[in-house]
Design a protein around this motif. Structure first.
Motif, PDB file in Angstrom:
ATOM      1  N   ALA A  40      -5.825  -1.565   0.507  1.00  0.00           N
ATOM      2  CA  ALA A  40      -5.911  -2.722   0.048  1.00  0.00           C
ATOM      3  C   ALA A  40      -7.325  -3.081  -1.051  1.00  0.00           C
ATOM      4  N   ASP A  41      -8.208  -2.426  -0.462  1.00  0.00           N
ATOM      5  CA  ASP A  41      -9.651  -2.668  -1.227  1.00  0.00           C
ATOM      6  C   ASP A  41      -9.524  -1.754  -2.513  1.00  0.00           C
ATOM      7  N   GLU A  42      -8.805  -0.508  -2.587  1.00  0.00           N
ATOM      8  CA  GLU A  42      -8.530   0.071  -3.712  1.00  0.00           C
ATOM      9  C   GLU A  42      -7.870  -0.689  -4.896  1.00  0.00           C
ATOM     10  N   LEU A  43      -6.937  -1.397  -4.443  1.00  0.00           N
ATOM     11  CA  LEU A  43      -6.086  -1.904  -5.773  1.00  0.00           C
ATOM     12  C   LEU A  43      -6.829  -3.101  -6.215  1.00  0.00           C
ATOM     13  N   VAL A  44      -7.765  -3.744  -5.508  1.00  0.00           N
ATOM     14  CA  VAL A  44      -8.725  -4.691  -6.153  1.00  0.00           C
ATOM     15  C   VAL A  44     -10.051  -4.162  -6.777  1.00  0.00           C
ATOM     16  N   GLY A  45     -10.086  -2.864  -6.435  1.00  0.00           N
ATOM     17  CA  GLY A  45     -11.610  -2.537  -6.603  1.00  0.00           C
ATOM     18  C   GLY A  45     -11.926  -2.419  -8.080  1.00  0.00           C
ATOM     19  N   PRO A  46     -13.228  -2.464  -8.314  1.00  0.00           N
ATOM     20  CA  PRO A  46     -13.790  -2.539  -9.861  1.00  0.00           C
ATOM     21  C   PRO A  46     -13.451  -1.289 -10.465  1.00  0.00           C
ATOM     22  N   GLY A  47     -12.789  -1.422 -11.795  1.00  0.00           N
ATOM     23  CA  GLY A  47     -12.547  -0.551 -12.732  1.00  0.00           C
ATOM     24  C   GLY A  47     -11.063   0.225 -12.242  1.00  0.00           C
ATOM     25  N   ARG A  48     -10.464  -0.111 -11.297  1.00  0.00           N
ATOM     26  CA  ARG A  48      -9.143   0.536 -10.807  1.00  0.00           C
ATOM     27  C   ARG A  48      -8.047   0.162 -11.431  1.00  0.00           C
ATOM     28  N   THR A  49      -7.063   0.854 -11.754  1.00  0.00           N
ATOM     29  CA  THR A  49      -5.780   0.880 -12.418  1.00  0.00           C
ATOM     30  C   THR A  49      -5.020   1.713 -11.348  1.00  0.00           C
ATOM     31  N   TYR A  50      -3.981   0.826 -10.684  1.00  0.00           N
ATOM     32  CA  TYR A  50      -3.113   1.679  -9.799  1.00  0.00           C
ATOM     33  C   TYR A  50      -1.679   1.156 -10.214  1.00  0.00           C
ATOM     34  N   VAL A  51      -0.823   2.139 -10.508  1.00  0.00           N
ATOM     35  CA  VAL A  51       0.468   1.903 -10.773  1.00  0.00           C
ATOM     36  C   VAL A  51       1.629   2.352  -9.668  1.00  0.00           C
ATOM     37  N   GLY A  52       2.820   1.939  -9.638  1.00  0.00           N
ATOM     38  CA  GLY A  52       3.553   2.438  -8.498  1.00  0.00           C
ATOM     39  C   GLY A  52       4.994   2.549  -9.147  1.00  0.00           C
ATOM     40  N   ALA A  53       5.645   3.765  -8.784  1.00  0.00           N
ATOM     41  CA  ALA A  53       7.089   3.982  -9.290  1.00  0.00           C
ATOM     42  C   ALA A  53       8.219   3.441  -8.390  1.00  0.00           C
ATOM     43  N   THR A  54       9.160   2.653  -9.010  1.00  0.00           N
ATOM     44  CA  THR A  54      10.152   1.865  -8.160  1.00  0.00           C
ATOM     45  C   THR A  54      11.678   2.602  -8.881  1.00  0.00           C
ATOM     46  N   LEU A  55      12.390   2.537  -7.940  1.00  0.00           N
ATOM     47  CA  LEU A  55      13.776   2.863  -8.194  1.00  0.00           C
ATOM     48  C   LEU A  55      14.632   1.423  -8.697  1.00  0.00           C
ATOM     49  N   PRO A  56      15.595   1.572  -9.330  1.00  0.00           N
ATOM     50  CA  PRO A  56      16.294   0.219  -9.818  1.00  0.00           C
ATOM     51  C   PRO A  56      16.426  -0.741  -8.703  1.00  0.00           C
ATOM     52  N   GLY A  57      16.462  -0.610  -7.535  1.00  0.00           N
ATOM     53  CA  GLY A  57      16.636  -1.406  -6.409  1.00  0.00           C
ATOM     54  C   GLY A  57      15.553  -1.992  -6.032  1.00  0.00           C
ATOM     55  N   GLY A  58      14.278  -1.535  -6.510  1.00  0.00           N
ATOM     56  CA  GLY A  58      12.931  -1.972  -6.210  1.00  0.00           C
ATOM     57  C   GLY A  58      12.104  -1.233  -5.083  1.00  0.00           C
ATOM     58  N   SER A  59      12.838  -0.175  -4.527  1.00  0.00           N
ATOM     59  CA  SER A  59      11.960   0.642  -3.515  1.00  0.00           C
ATOM     60  C   SER A  59      10.830   1.460  -4.111  1.00  0.00           C
ATOM     61  N   LEU A  60       9.770   1.347  -3.515  1.00  0.00           N
ATOM     62  CA  LEU A  60       8.453   2.229  -4.117  1.00  0.00           C
ATOM     63  C   LEU A  60       8.651   3.648  -3.854  1.00  0.00           C
ATOM     64  N   VAL A  61       8.635   4.627  -4.623  1.00  0.00           N
ATOM     65  CA  VAL A  61       8.959   6.104  -4.395  1.00  0.00           C
ATOM     66  C   VAL A  61       7.844   6.820  -4.943  1.00  0.00           C
ATOM     67  N   GLY A  62       6.580   5.957  -5.403  1.00  0.00           N
ATOM     68  CA  GLY A  62       5.257   6.862  -6.102  1.00  0.00           C
ATOM     69  C   GLY A  62       4.400   5.998  -6.389  1.00  0.00           C
ATOM     70  N   TYR A  63       2.913   6.477  -6.254  1.00  0.00           N
ATOM     71  CA  TYR A  63       1.932   5.832  -6.526  1.00  0.00           C
ATOM     72  C   TYR A  63       0.867   6.548  -7.079  1.00  0.00           C
ATOM     73  N   ALA A  64       0.030   5.981  -7.870  1.00  0.00           N
ATOM     74  CA  ALA A  64      -1.281   6.658  -8.471  1.00  0.00           C
ATOM     75  C   ALA A  64      -2.264   5.766  -9.014  1.00  0.00           C
ATOM     76  N   GLY A  65      -3.341   6.038  -8.980  1.00  0.00           N
ATOM     77  CA  GLY A  65      -4.387   5.406  -9.589  1.00  0.00           C
ATOM     78  C   GLY A  65      -5.713   6.085 -10.286  1.00  0.00           C
ATOM     79  N   ILE A  66      -6.423   5.414 -10.928  1.00  0.00           N
ATOM     80  CA  ILE A  66      -7.627   5.922 -11.627  1.00  0.00           C
ATOM     81  C   ILE A  66      -8.609   5.054 -11.493  1.00  0.00           C
ATOM     82  N   TRP A  67      -9.877   5.371 -11.519  1.00  0.00           N
ATOM     83  CA  TRP A  67     -11.226   4.515 -11.229  1.00  0.00           C
ATOM     84  C   TRP A  67     -11.930   4.833 -12.836  1.00  0.00           C
ATOM     85  N   PHE A  68     -12.138   3.883 -13.582  1.00  0.00           N
ATOM     86  CA  PHE A  68     -12.940   4.088 -14.825  1.00  0.00           C
ATOM     87  C   PHE A  68     -14.300   3.379 -14.681  1.00  0.00           C
ATOM     88  N   ASP A  69     -15.279   4.309 -14.637  1.00  0.00           N
ATOM     89  CA  ASP A  69     -16.667   4.036 -14.445  1.00  0.00           C
ATOM     90  C   ASP A  69     -17.606   3.468 -15.725  1.00  0.00           C
TER      91      ASP A  69
END
Ligand SMILES: CC(C)(COP(=O)(O)OP(=O)(O)OC[C@H]1O[C@@H](n2cnc3c(N)ncnc32)[C@H](O)[C@@H]1OP(=O)(O)O)[C@@H](O)C(=O)NCCC(=O)NCCS
Length: 163
Positions: A40-69
């Motif tokens: 939860a903290d990561e998703l809103v952390g400074p400089g963070r960009t987090y993305v998720g991959a969802t199927l057509p039905g909406g289920s989450l099947v992947g996630y990834a994130g970066i921190w830009f300093d």
């Protein structure tokens, strides 16, 4: 099971994804998993960009994130549901995050990866990352070494001369 490339949507992660994220994180990373609060903290952390991959039905099947300093971007995590691995999902998510790093004018993208994680190392090398060095015992408590890897992001020629 088919290993055909699957059509996913890559979108920003939101707080409503936390339950699914938490489940996948514990399945994929075991004793090294981040807690739900850390996620939860990561998703809103400074400089963070987090993305998720969802199927057509909406289920989450992947996630990834970066921190830009402010200078470089660091890959914080990349993960694909075990039932959907090998179908191009991590490659899609990293493509979006590398584009984001370029938009932020990061000089490079850095990451650490376990030296025994062949799928991840192949993925990063196929995207142009190269090994910078080895960090002894980086992963604890397993005491496994990490490769530090780097992808340089040269500025487009059109940017030269800009301040
Ligand atoms: C590493 C991981 C994220 C890859 O996700 P994925 O969605 O299966 O990856 P993709 O299908 O996009 O594959 C992209 C590339 O990764 C490499 N790759 C993926 N799975 C592989 C495997 N089992 N063996 C070797 N290379 C593999 C290949 O280079 C592949 O490209 P190609 O299909 O054109 O040959 C996934 O295995 C995972 O979630 N692992 C557990 C969590 C983890 O270790 N994360 C990385 C932390 S640094």
């Amino acid at each position: 099971m088919s290993t055909a490339v699957v059509d996913v949507t890559v979108r920003p992660l939101v707080a409503g994804d936390l339950a699914a994220l938490d489940r996948m994180e514990r399945t994929l990373f075991g004793i090294s998993a981040w807690s739900r609060q850390m996620l939860a903290d990561e998703l809103v952390g400074p400089g963070r960009t987090y993305v998720g991959a969802t199927l057509p039905g909406g289920s989450l099947v992947g996630y990834a994130g970066i921190w830009f300093d402010g200078r470089d971007a660091q890959v914080m995590t990349v993960a694909t549901d075990p039932g959907y691995q090998g179908r191009g999902i991590a490659r899609r998510m990293l493509g979006v995050l590398l584009e984001r790093a370029r938009d932020l004018r990061a000089e490079s993208v850095l990451l650490e990866v376990r030296v025994d994680n062949a799928p991840a190392i192949h993925l990063y090398e196929s995207l142009g990352f190269t090994q910078l060095g080895r960090r002894r015992g980086y992963y604890q408590p397993e005491n496994v070494d990490a490769w530090t890897m780097q992808l340089l992001l040269p500025r487009p020629a059109a940017d030269e001369g800009e301040r």
